[in-house]
Motif scaffolding. Structure first.
Motif, PDB file in Angstrom:
ATOM      1  N   ALA A 173       0.834  -1.200   0.000  1.00  0.00           N
ATOM      2  CA  ALA A 173       0.000   0.000   0.000  1.00  0.00           C
ATOM      3  C   ALA A 173       0.872   1.255   0.000  1.00  0.00           C
ATOM      4  N   MET A 174       0.399   2.311  -0.681  1.00  0.00           N
ATOM      5  CA  MET A 174       1.167   3.545  -0.774  1.00  0.00           C
ATOM      6  C   MET A 174       1.423   4.173   0.591  1.00  0.00           C
ATOM      7  N   ALA A 175       0.488   4.010   1.516  1.00  0.00           N
ATOM      8  CA  ALA A 175       0.610   4.639   2.828  1.00  0.00           C
ATOM      9  C   ALA A 175       1.746   4.072   3.657  1.00  0.00           C
ATOM     10  N   VAL A 176       2.309   2.928   3.269  1.00  0.00           N
ATOM     11  CA  VAL A 176       3.418   2.335   4.027  1.00  0.00           C
ATOM     12  C   VAL A 176       4.735   2.414   3.267  1.00  0.00           C
ATOM     13  N   GLN A 177       4.756   3.183   2.178  1.00  0.00           N
ATOM     14  CA  GLN A 177       6.008   3.354   1.437  1.00  0.00           C
ATOM     15  C   GLN A 177       6.888   4.415   2.108  1.00  0.00           C
ATOM     16  N   PRO A 178       8.216   4.293   2.064  1.00  0.00           N
ATOM     17  CA  PRO A 178       8.939   3.156   1.506  1.00  0.00           C
ATOM     18  C   PRO A 178       8.946   1.995   2.489  1.00  0.00           C
ATOM     19  N   ILE A 179       8.983   0.778   1.986  1.00  0.00           N
ATOM     20  CA  ILE A 179       9.006  -0.378   2.868  1.00  0.00           C
ATOM     21  C   ILE A 179      10.413  -0.582   3.421  1.00  0.00           C
TER      22      ILE A 179
ATOM     23  N   GLU B 262       0.662  -6.668  -0.281  1.00  0.00           N
ATOM     24  CA  GLU B 262       1.660  -7.725  -0.374  1.00  0.00           C
ATOM     25  C   GLU B 262       1.931  -8.432   0.948  1.00  0.00           C
ATOM     26  N   HIS B 263       1.927  -7.703   2.050  1.00  0.00           N
ATOM     27  CA  HIS B 263       2.218  -8.342   3.333  1.00  0.00           C
ATOM     28  C   HIS B 263       1.164  -9.386   3.694  1.00  0.00           C
TER      29      HIS B 263
ATOM     30  N   LYS C 184      -4.164   2.946  -2.762  1.00  0.00           N
ATOM     31  CA  LYS C 184      -3.687   4.144  -3.450  1.00  0.00           C
ATOM     32  C   LYS C 184      -3.723   5.388  -2.561  1.00  0.00           C
ATOM     33  N   LEU C 185      -4.223   5.259  -1.364  1.00  0.00           N
ATOM     34  CA  LEU C 185      -4.283   6.405  -0.456  1.00  0.00           C
ATOM     35  C   LEU C 185      -2.951   6.546   0.270  1.00  0.00           C
ATOM     36  N   THR C 186      -2.580   7.776   0.589  1.00  0.00           N
ATOM     37  CA  THR C 186      -1.201   8.038   1.016  1.00  0.00           C
ATOM     38  C   THR C 186      -0.998   8.192   2.504  1.00  0.00           C
ATOM     39  N   ASN C 187      -2.075   8.249   3.305  1.00  0.00           N
ATOM     40  CA  ASN C 187      -1.868   8.343   4.751  1.00  0.00           C
ATOM     41  C   ASN C 187      -3.003   7.654   5.496  1.00  0.00           C
TER      42      ASN C 187
ATOM     43  N   HIS D 284       4.457  -7.306  14.160  1.00  0.00           N
ATOM     44  CA  HIS D 284       4.602  -8.406  13.217  1.00  0.00           C
ATOM     45  C   HIS D 284       4.836  -7.916  11.786  1.00  0.00           C
ATOM     46  N   ALA D 285       4.595  -6.654  11.518  1.00  0.00           N
ATOM     47  CA  ALA D 285       4.645  -6.115  10.155  1.00  0.00           C
ATOM     48  C   ALA D 285       6.093  -5.928   9.718  1.00  0.00           C
TER      49      ALA D 285
END
Length: 291
Positions: free
Chosen positions: A32-38, A92-93, A122-125, A262-263
Motif C-alpha cells: 500500500a502507498m501509505a506504508v512506502q517506503p518499505i 503484499e504483506h 492508493k491512499l497516502t496516509n 509483526h509487520a
C-alpha cells in the motif's frame, strides 16, 4: 441466535448491504502507498514453490469480492485459515502471510473486506484511509463476507472447513474477536494487536469486550506492551470479561513492542516477538483443532 448476531442482522438491514456496489474488483499490487517506503532489509517475501497461490473471486450476496488464496499444490483438503487484513487492505504483506500459512499446510484465504467502500492501496496516509474508507465499513458486511469466504473455500473441495481458524492484524485483530463471537463453526482465532474497547457507531455497534460472553471459539491475543493505541488496561478489561464469562482466551503481551510488531515491512517490526507470536499461532491452532 445471539444478541450480537441479531444486532448484525439489524445493521445489515439499516445499511442496505445487499445494494452496495463492489468498488475494488481486484487486489492491490505490491505494498500500500501509505506504508512506502518499505523496510526492504526486514521484509519477508515467501515464494510460491510447492503452492497454488493467487487472486480469486469470492461470491457474495451482491456479486463478488477479490481475495488472495494460497494452499499446498497437491492433495488436500487442508485445514482452513481466514486471514484478515490490516488497515491497509490485502496488499503484499497479507498475501505473504497467506503463503506462509500455505507452506505450513493450510488453505489460507484473505478476502478484500473494503471492496465496497474503496481501494485503500492508493491512499497516502492513515487518516485518509480511516476517514474515506475504513470508517464506512459495517461490521455486518465483514461478518457476511467472511462467511461467504468460508463457503467459497468449502466449495473448492481443497479446504476442510471443519478445521477452521482465523487470524488478523490491527484492524483485522479486532475482527478476529468479532468473528469468534459470530461463527459457531470456528475452532480458534489468533488476534494480533486488535483493538478491544473504544467508541462505537451504527456501523460498529460492539467492541470485543462487549462480546466476551458470546465467544464461540478460543482466542489467543498477541499484543505489544508499548502499543500507544491499545493500553494495557484495556487488555486487562478483556481478560476479566473472558474470565467472568468462562471463555478460553489467552493473552501474550510483549514488553517494549509497539503496535504492528509483526509487520516486517515497517519500522514497527520487532523480530523476536513476531517470531514468538508466529510460533504461538501454530501451537494454538494445533491445540484447538485447526491442523
Amino acid at each position: 441466535m445471539t444478541a450480537f448476531d441479531a444486532d448484525l442482522r439489524s445493521l445489515a438491514a439499516q445499511t442496505s448491504l445487499s445494494r452496495r456496489t463492489v468498488v475494488a474488483t481486484s487486489l492491490a499490487t505490491g505494498f500500500a502507498m501509505a506504508v512506502q517506503p518499505i523496510a526492504a532489509q526486514t521484509a519477508i517475501i515467501t515464494d510460491t514453490n510447492g503452492l497454488t497461490a493467487g487472486e480469486v473471486k469470492i461470491p457474495t450476496q451482491d456479486g463478488e469480492i477479490p481475495a488472495y488464496r494460497a494452499m499446498p499444490a497437491n492433495d488436500g483438503p487442508f485445514p482452513t485459515v481466514l486471514v484478515v487484513q490490516e488497515i491497509f487492505g490485502v496488499h503484499e504483506h497479507i498475501k505473504d502471510v497467506c503463503r506462509r500459512l500455505a507452506k505450513l499446510g493450510y488453505f489460507a484465504v484473505a478476502p478484500e473486506l473494503y471492496a465496497r467502500q474503496g481501494d485503500v492501496s492508493k491512499l497516502t496516509n492513515i487518516q485518509q484511509i480511516v476517514s474515506e474508507v475504513v470508517s464506512k465499513v459495517p461490521d455486518a458486511q465483514v461478518m457476511a463476507d467472511l462467511d461467504a469466504t468460508v463457503a467459497f473455500a468449502k466449495a473448492t473441495g481443497k479446504a476442510d472447513v471443519t478445521r477452521l481458524g482465523i487470524t488478523g492484524f490491527c484492524w483485522g485483530g479486532r475482527i478476529v474477536w468479532l468473528y469468534a463471537a459470530h461463527n459457531a463453526a470456528l475452532k480458534a482465532g489468533v488476534a494480533w494487536y486488535g483493538r478491544l474497547v473504544g467508541d462505537t457507531s451504527t456501523l460498529m455497534p460492539k467492541n470485543p469486550v462487549d462480546l466476551a460472553a458470546d465467544l464461540k471459539a478460543p482466542v489467543l491475543g498477541l499484543y505489544g506492551g508499548a502499543d500507544q493505541g491499545i493500553p494495557i488496561s484495556t487488555i486487562d478489561q478483556m481478560k476479566e470479561a473472558c474470565r467472568a464469562a468462562g471463555k478460553t482466551c489467552e493473552f501474550v503481551v510483549y514488553p517494549g513492542a509497539p503496535h504492528a510488531f509483526h509487520a516486517d515491512y515497517r519500522p514497527s517490526y520487532r523480530a523476536e516477538p513476531a517470531h514468538d507470536g508466529w510460533q504461538r499461532l501454530q501451537a494454538w491452532f494445533r491445540q484447538h483443532g485447526v491442523a
